[in-house]
Design a protein around this motif. Structure first.
Motif, PDB file in Angstrom:
ATOM      1  N   ALA A  21       0.517  -1.294  -0.121  1.00 39.29           N
ATOM      2  CA  ALA A  21       0.076  -0.036  -0.588  1.00 39.29           C
ATOM      3  C   ALA A  21       0.510   1.216  -0.311  1.00 39.29           C
ATOM      4  O   ALA A  21       0.285   2.380  -0.783  1.00 39.29           O
ATOM      5  CB  ALA A  21      -0.935   0.148   1.063  1.00 39.29           C
ATOM      6  N   ARG A  22       2.712   1.071   0.747  1.00 38.75           N
ATOM      7  CA  ARG A  22       3.020   1.858   0.750  1.00 38.75           C
ATOM      8  C   ARG A  22       3.129   2.518  -0.615  1.00 38.75           C
ATOM      9  O   ARG A  22       3.849   3.790  -1.353  1.00 38.75           O
ATOM     10  CB  ARG A  22       3.874   2.037   1.856  1.00 38.75           C
ATOM     11  N   ALA A  54      12.122  11.476   5.710  1.00 40.71           N
ATOM     12  CA  ALA A  54      12.030  10.593   5.872  1.00 40.71           C
ATOM     13  C   ALA A  54      13.269  10.463   7.413  1.00 40.71           C
ATOM     14  O   ALA A  54      13.138  10.181   8.572  1.00 40.71           O
ATOM     15  CB  ALA A  54      12.784   9.661   5.354  1.00 40.71           C
ATOM     16  N   THR A  55      13.901  10.878   7.537  1.00 39.11           N
ATOM     17  CA  THR A  55      14.575  11.427   8.819  1.00 39.11           C
ATOM     18  C   THR A  55      13.917  12.436  10.107  1.00 39.11           C
ATOM     19  O   THR A  55      14.045  12.160  10.996  1.00 39.11           O
ATOM     20  CB  THR A  55      15.596  12.496   8.068  1.00 39.11           C
ATOM     21  N   TRP A 106       6.347  22.203  -6.088  1.00 46.55           N
ATOM     22  CA  TRP A 106       6.952  20.846  -7.295  1.00 46.55           C
ATOM     23  C   TRP A 106       5.986  19.140  -6.331  1.00 46.55           C
ATOM     24  O   TRP A 106       5.864  18.353  -6.251  1.00 46.55           O
ATOM     25  CB  TRP A 106       8.293  20.684  -6.205  1.00 46.55           C
ATOM     26  N   THR A 107       6.259  18.339  -8.120  1.00 51.10           N
ATOM     27  CA  THR A 107       4.721  17.899  -7.478  1.00 51.10           C
ATOM     28  C   THR A 107       5.280  16.307  -6.881  1.00 51.10           C
ATOM     29  O   THR A 107       4.904  15.351  -6.559  1.00 51.10           O
ATOM     30  CB  THR A 107       4.542  16.621  -9.173  1.00 51.10           C
ATOM     31  N   THR A 108       6.754  16.182  -6.489  1.00 53.31           N
ATOM     32  CA  THR A 108       7.244  15.390  -5.898  1.00 53.31           C
ATOM     33  C   THR A 108       7.716  15.365  -4.186  1.00 53.31           C
ATOM     34  O   THR A 108       7.381  14.536  -3.868  1.00 53.31           O
ATOM     35  CB  THR A 108       8.894  15.333  -6.229  1.00 53.31           C
ATOM     36  N   ILE A 126       6.958  13.445   1.087  1.00 54.43           N
ATOM     37  CA  ILE A 126       6.337  13.292   2.550  1.00 54.43           C
ATOM     38  C   ILE A 126       5.812  12.319   2.619  1.00 54.43           C
ATOM     39  O   ILE A 126       5.459  11.633   3.842  1.00 54.43           O
ATOM     40  CB  ILE A 126       5.568  14.863   2.644  1.00 54.43           C
ATOM     41  N   THR A 127       4.170  11.946   2.056  1.00 55.15           N
ATOM     42  CA  THR A 127       3.689  10.548   2.101  1.00 55.15           C
ATOM     43  C   THR A 127       4.280   9.336   2.495  1.00 55.15           C
ATOM     44  O   THR A 127       4.194   8.538   3.517  1.00 55.15           O
ATOM     45  CB  THR A 127       2.481  10.388   1.370  1.00 55.15           C
ATOM     46  N   LEU A 128       5.090   9.966   1.988  1.00 56.20           N
ATOM     47  CA  LEU A 128       6.182   7.910   1.197  1.00 56.20           C
ATOM     48  C   LEU A 128       7.080   8.192   3.105  1.00 56.20           C
ATOM     49  O   LEU A 128       6.638   6.865   3.718  1.00 56.20           O
ATOM     50  CB  LEU A 128       7.058   7.972   0.117  1.00 56.20           C
TER      51      LEU A 128
END
Length: 411
Positions: A18-19, A122-123, A138-140, A145-147
């Motif tokens: 799901a991630r 992530a950190t 920016w699209t990334t 953030i969600t990941l």
């Protein structure tokens, strides 16, 4: 064997987590890939999708990479956090270009700016932590953030505010779960440059509320009309302990394919991000790092030459788009993008088709006149297009002429 002990079926256990399954493909790269595929098939497509300078990497940088290929020391593993000499050079370059002084221990060299973006979040983030994300973005950013387990919180801006969030807007979006503010100036996708007084005001607000700032400065050298890209920890020095800077060589030195970026931040954060990178990817390609060392240590003459060309193209594209009925194109003061509104064209008939969204209008434009643009949905604000003017002057004019002819038919 009983059903209780049989292996799970595909319906019981999805093939994709799901991630990862929730991550959308990069819209800008998807548009660019489609444009290139159509070109390869012989169609005269002009792509305004990717933010990629059309210039070759400067010769001195290429020569440094060629020499590095022949040196056996570059054929082996190197420190995961980056070549020590490159980290020192990035620290020196940062002091030279923005006035922000850091040590090499505060620098982590990454595989392009995108790895720096993900590793920063992530950190810093724990599950459920919120990140204030000024839109258009920016699209990334929201995907990273969600990941990383965080929750992006959009703070929507518009052309009337020069695509800049006010402190009042940020405060209205703040909750007890807010941990980070993402800041990008000069901006991708709008080209907006935050004025120094706003940078200071936002930095002081973040400091007051204990909010981290992740600031993307990859377009720092691409500014026009006297605009200045101010680094937030320079404007608010007390913020240095809760600020992470993202940067890289891609845009400034026409090195998008070399994949060298970096993070700058407090030593403990950089050490933790380096631990992650040691398992994720180890060191960045040594040859690319040697090329980046030449780039950040060398002259900015080539950067100035490219900037002059971008400035010329900026003026051309704004003038041409502004002449199209139904298109409103603010003048950007940084990066190499324009972000015009096409809201007045939605719902109108063009060649027998009506587009309810900017996604549908972008598809119509590609189908009818073979011009590729990125719709605003990718950046959190429907009803807009992002066009990169980092392409040749002739293609730029031809592409906008095609666009003008088509959109001029709107009824």
């Amino acid at each position: 064997m009983s059903s209780a002990t049989s292996a799970p079926t595909e319906t019981q256990r999805p093939r994709i987590s799901a991630r990862i399954g929730g991550i959308a493909e990069s819209a800008t790269l998807a548009v660019d890939a489609k444009a290139k595929a159509l070109k390869a098939a012989g169609r005269p497509v002009i792509g305004f999708g990717a933010g990629e300078p059309d210039f070759p990497t400067p010769p001195a940088i290429v020569a440094a990479a060629q020499a590095a290929c022949a040196d056996p020391k570059n054929h082996r593993y190197s420190p995961a956090a980056g070549l020590p000499e490159l980290k020192e050079a990035i620290a020196a370059k940062t002091a030279r270009d923005s006035g922000y002084r850091v040590t090499a221990s505060q620098v982590l060299v990454t595989n392009g700016g995108k790895q720096a973006v993900y590793q920063a979040f992530a950190t810093l983030l724990d599950p459920g932590d919120e990140v204030l994300l000024p839109a258009p973005y920016w699209t990334t950013y929201p995907e990273a953030i969600t990941l990383a387990g965080g929750k992006p919180v959009d703070v929507v801006t518009d052309a009337a505010a020069n695509y800049q969030p006010s402190v009042a807007q940020l405060e209205a979006a703040r909750t007890d779960r807010t941990k980070v503010l993402l800041w990008c100036s000069p901006s991708n996708p709008t080209g907006a440059v935050a004025p120094p007084e706003l940078v200071t005001e936002v930095g002081r607000w973040a400091l007051e509320h204990g909010i981290w700032v992740v600031t993307d400065e990859i377009y720092e050298h691409l500014v026009y009309d006297g605009a200045t890209a101010v680094s937030m920890p320079v404007a608010v020095p007390e913020l240095a302990d809760t600020c992470v800077i993202l940067n890289g060589v891609a845009k400034t030195y026409a090195m998008t394919g070399w994949r060298v970026g970096w993070m700058i931040g407090p030593a403990d954060v950089i050490k933790a991000a380096g631990n992650l990178q040691s398992h994720l990817s180890s060191n960045v390609c040594n040859v690319a790092q040697r090329a980046a060392l030449e780039a950040v240590s060398g002259s900015l003459d080539a950067v100035a030459e490219m900037g002059a060309a971008f400035d010329r193209r900026r003026k051309t594209i704004v003038e041409m788009l502004s002449a199209i009925p139904g298109v409103i194109c603010p003048t950007p003061h940084g990066a190499f993008y324009v972000y015009p509104s096409v809201q007045d064209l939605l719902g109108k008939e063009i060649r027998g088709r009506r587009s309810a969204t900017s996604v549908e209008l972008a598809a119509l434009i590609l189908d009818e006149v073979e011009v590729a643009v990125v719709p605003g949905e990718a950046f959190g604000t429907p009803g807009y297009f992002r066009l990169s003017y980092a392409l040749g002057d002739d293609d730029l004019r031809t592409g906008i002429e095609r666009l003008a002819a088509l959109l001029g038919e709107a009824r």
